[in-house]
Every structure is written in structure tokens, then in C-alpha cells.
Design a protein around this motif. Sequence first.
Motif, PDB file in Angstrom:
ATOM      1  N   LYS A   1      67.999  14.276   3.246  1.00 19.40           N
ATOM      2  CA  LYS A   1      68.943  14.179   3.741  1.00 19.40           C
ATOM      3  C   LYS A   1      68.860  12.040   4.215  1.00 19.40           C
ATOM      4  CE  LYS A   1      71.022  17.692   6.436  1.00 19.40           C
ATOM      5  NZ  LYS A   1      71.194  18.238   7.397  1.00 19.40           N
ATOM      6  N   LEU A   2      66.630  11.959   3.654  1.00 16.35           N
ATOM      7  CA  LEU A   2      66.529  10.781   4.216  1.00 16.35           C
ATOM      8  C   LEU A   2      67.177   9.354   3.289  1.00 16.35           C
ATOM      9  CD1 LEU A   2      62.734  11.489   5.671  1.00 16.35           C
ATOM     10  CD2 LEU A   2      65.102  10.510   6.739  1.00 16.35           C
ATOM     11  N   ASN A   3      66.831   8.390   2.692  1.00 14.05           N
ATOM     12  CA  ASN A   3      67.049   7.376   1.475  1.00 14.05           C
ATOM     13  C   ASN A   3      65.906   7.411   1.572  1.00 14.05           C
ATOM     14  OD1 ASN A   3      66.143   5.150   2.953  1.00 14.05           O
ATOM     15  ND2 ASN A   3      67.661   4.708   4.170  1.00 14.05           N
ATOM     16  N   SER A   4      65.155   6.575   0.494  1.00 13.19           N
ATOM     17  CA  SER A   4      64.242   6.443  -0.782  1.00 13.19           C
ATOM     18  C   SER A   4      63.326   5.269   0.453  1.00 13.19           C
ATOM     19  CB  SER A   4      64.449   5.803  -2.028  1.00 13.19           C
ATOM     20  OG  SER A   4      64.736   4.614  -1.653  1.00 13.19           O
ATOM     21  N   GLU A   5      64.377   4.391   1.564  1.00 11.02           N
ATOM     22  CA  GLU A   5      63.224   3.514   2.189  1.00 11.02           C
ATOM     23  C   GLU A   5      62.342   4.448   3.047  1.00 11.02           C
ATOM     24  OE1 GLU A   5      64.126  -0.953   4.624  1.00 11.02           O
ATOM     25  OE2 GLU A   5      65.756   0.107   4.373  1.00 11.02           O
ATOM     26  N   GLN A   6      63.367   4.935   3.760  1.00  7.36           N
ATOM     27  CA  GLN A   6      62.908   5.998   5.178  1.00  7.36           C
ATOM     28  C   GLN A   6      61.805   6.875   4.459  1.00  7.36           C
ATOM     29  OE1 GLN A   6      66.913   6.697   5.296  1.00  7.36           O
ATOM     30  NE2 GLN A   6      66.682   6.757   7.755  1.00  7.36           N
TER      31      GLN A   6
END
Length: 88
Positions: free
Chosen positions: A65-70
Motif C-alpha cells: 500500500k506504500l508509494n515508492s517514496e515511502q
Amino acid sequence: MVFKVPESKASIGQNTYEFEIGGKVWTIKKFKFLSVGAAESMQATGSLTVMLNELDREAADELRKLNSEQFEALLNDWIEDSGIKPGE
């Protein structure tokens, strides 16, 4: 004389990495305590696949569920906490 391979210390608390997502704390082994197969996979397929395979299904679903930055921030902190330097 036969060399006896020592027991793994992967489950000792100091050899694990904890991270929090959505108020819940998850645990993964530090990099040097991954299996040799997982380390090989990391080189072949990338860190994301290895990290997801080392987590239980619920934790892996949370990571997805995280985006790539996270995810990159989490991955970099895990690698740093594991004592791995770039290029190792």
C-alpha cells in the motif's frame, strides 16, 4: 575435523528491524540474517521482492500500500540499520 555450522541468531531481538505502518509495528530480519537464497534473490530481482517474501502476508500487504517514496525510505533505513553500505 568437521565444521559444525552454528545456529542462526536471526531471531534475537537485536538482529531484527522494526518498522511501523498505520500504528502497527512489524518486524523483519536484518539483512545479514536473511537466508542465502533471499540474498541471492535480492541481487537478481531487487529488494522489494525479497523484503515482501521475508514478511508475513499481512505485513507484505501493508507494504504494497506504500508509494515508492515511502518504500524507498523504509528500504534505505532497513539497509542502514543492517549495517550494509552501498555496493556491498
